[in-house]
Design a protein around this motif. Structure first.
Motif, PDB file in Angstrom:
ATOM      1  N   ALA A  67       0.832  -1.207   0.000  1.00 43.01           N
ATOM      2  CA  ALA A  67       0.000   0.000   0.000  1.00 43.01           C
ATOM      3  C   ALA A  67       0.869   1.260   0.000  1.00 43.01           C
ATOM      4  O   ALA A  67       0.559   2.231  -0.699  1.00 43.01           O
ATOM      5  CB  ALA A  67      -0.922  -0.005   1.220  1.00 43.01           C
ATOM      6  N   ALA A  68       1.958   1.226   0.775  1.00 46.20           N
ATOM      7  CA  ALA A  68       2.858   2.381   0.812  1.00 46.20           C
ATOM      8  C   ALA A  68       3.499   2.612  -0.557  1.00 46.20           C
ATOM      9  O   ALA A  68       3.611   3.766  -1.022  1.00 46.20           O
ATOM     10  CB  ALA A  68       3.931   2.168   1.875  1.00 46.20           C
ATOM     11  N   LEU A  69       3.906   1.540  -1.207  1.00 42.78           N
ATOM     12  CA  LEU A  69       4.497   1.667  -2.542  1.00 42.78           C
ATOM     13  C   LEU A  69       3.469   2.171  -3.551  1.00 42.78           C
ATOM     14  O   LEU A  69       3.791   2.981  -4.433  1.00 42.78           O
ATOM     15  CB  LEU A  69       5.061   0.323  -2.999  1.00 42.78           C
ATOM     16  CG  LEU A  69       6.303  -0.178  -2.259  1.00 42.78           C
ATOM     17  CD1 LEU A  69       6.670  -1.589  -2.716  1.00 42.78           C
ATOM     18  CD2 LEU A  69       7.476   0.769  -2.485  1.00 42.78           C
ATOM     19  N   ALA A  70       2.222   1.696  -3.427  1.00 40.67           N
ATOM     20  CA  ALA A  70       1.177   2.136  -4.347  1.00 40.67           C
ATOM     21  C   ALA A  70       0.885   3.619  -4.182  1.00 40.67           C
ATOM     22  O   ALA A  70       0.713   4.357  -5.169  1.00 40.67           O
ATOM     23  CB  ALA A  70      -0.099   1.321  -4.117  1.00 40.67           C
ATOM     24  N   VAL A  71       0.842   4.079  -2.937  1.00 43.83           N
ATOM     25  CA  VAL A  71       0.609   5.506  -2.678  1.00 43.83           C
ATOM     26  C   VAL A  71       1.774   6.340  -3.188  1.00 43.83           C
ATOM     27  O   VAL A  71       1.586   7.396  -3.814  1.00 43.83           O
ATOM     28  CB  VAL A  71       0.374   5.743  -1.176  1.00 43.83           C
ATOM     29  CG1 VAL A  71       0.339   7.240  -0.866  1.00 43.83           C
ATOM     30  CG2 VAL A  71      -0.924   5.085  -0.730  1.00 43.83           C
ATOM     31  N   ALA A  72       3.004   5.865  -2.936  1.00 41.36           N
ATOM     32  CA  ALA A  72       4.184   6.593  -3.413  1.00 41.36           C
ATOM     33  C   ALA A  72       4.189   6.679  -4.933  1.00 41.36           C
ATOM     34  O   ALA A  72       4.508   7.720  -5.517  1.00 41.36           O
ATOM     35  CB  ALA A  72       5.451   5.907  -2.908  1.00 41.36           C
TER      36      ALA A  72
END
Length: 271
Positions: A21-26
């Motif tokens: 999720a963090a990578l997707a948001v970034a």
């Protein structure tokens, strides 16, 4: 004497999901901040609607046909069982891409020829015109190819789930005087769906990915829009990175939704 602690934790925090999720948001922030990636995303995203439409229609049709094939395979008729087994084994033995080409360029013309032969008297009477091969769009040819290909796999999912229901419950339903259809609708299927749902969900996610194959027919899905943009701009890295990003969002999101549905059904069963 103390009871040894279980080596398997009762609750395992999904760190993989947090990282994903963090990578997707970034990635989303990076795409929004970059004019190039934003342009690529805007172009490729126009194919999301076609991808979703192809997947939903093909999966619904494949599930209906697969259920019918599964019921044929479990019927009391030896001929129906043999026909179902023939269908499943033949279709599963053909690669999806080959099946897609066959349906598009061989099956569709053969269907049109057969249709015109059967309806020739009505056409001569002027009730409707002759059907042409070009009248069958490449979009629907692709949908039918995915439908036929996945129906064979889905039929095995339904068959295994139905056979997993305890025979004692079916015998009890017979003793109560329920008809065959009532037994299936009230006893068998509600229990089988808990077994069927996980592999059926896997097939649905797999169809989202395999829907990218329709791009070989020129259908304007996510992959096709990416191919068009990359061919015109030579921005292959940026384009296919965005294509992969969109497919990951779709497939991971669907997997999580299906997992939540499975847990909900499990809790309802336990209650």
């Amino acid at each position: 004497m103390a009871t040894p602690a279980s080596s398997t934790p009762k609750s395992d925090f999904p760190w993989w999901l947090a990282v994903a999720a963090a990578l997707a948001v970034a990635a989303a922030i990076f795409i929004a901040a970059s004019d190039l990636y934003a342009q690529v995303f805007a172009t490729v995203a126009t194919g999301i609607g076609i991808t979703v439409f192809v997947t939903m229609v093909a999966f619904a049709l494949a599930s209906a046909i697969g259920l019918g094939i599964a019921l044929m395979g479990l019927s009391g008729s030896r001929w129906l069982r043999q026909i179902a087994r023939f269908y499943v084994e033949i279709i599963r033995g053909v690669p999806m891409l080959v099946l897609l080409f066959w349906i598009a360029f061989a099956g569709a013309p053969a269907f049109v020829a057969a249709w015109n032969a059967l309806t020739a008297p009505l056409q001569n009477a002027g009730l409707f015109g002759e059907l042409l091969v070009r009248d069958v769009s490449l979009l629907w040819r692709a949908i039918m190819a995915l439908t036929i290909g996945y129906s064979a796999f889905i039929s095995e999912v339904f068959r295994a789930g139905i056979q997993a229901v305890e025979k004692g419950q079916i015998e009890a339903a017979k003793a109560l005087g329920l008809t065959r259809m009532q037994r299936f609708r009230l006893i068998v299927f509600p229990q089988a769906i808990r077994t069927i749902l996980p592999p059926l969900g896997n097939d649905f996610v797999a169809m989202v990915k395999d829907s990218s194959l329709v791009s070989v027919l020129g259908v304007a899905d996510i992959t096709q829009m990416g191919k068009i943009y990359a061919a015109g701009s030579f921005r292959f890295f940026e384009t296919y990175s965005i294509v992969a990003y969109i497919y990951l969002i779709l497939t991971v999101g669907l997997s999580l939704a299906l997992r939540g549905l499975e847990k909900r059904l499990r809790r309802q069963h336990e209650q």
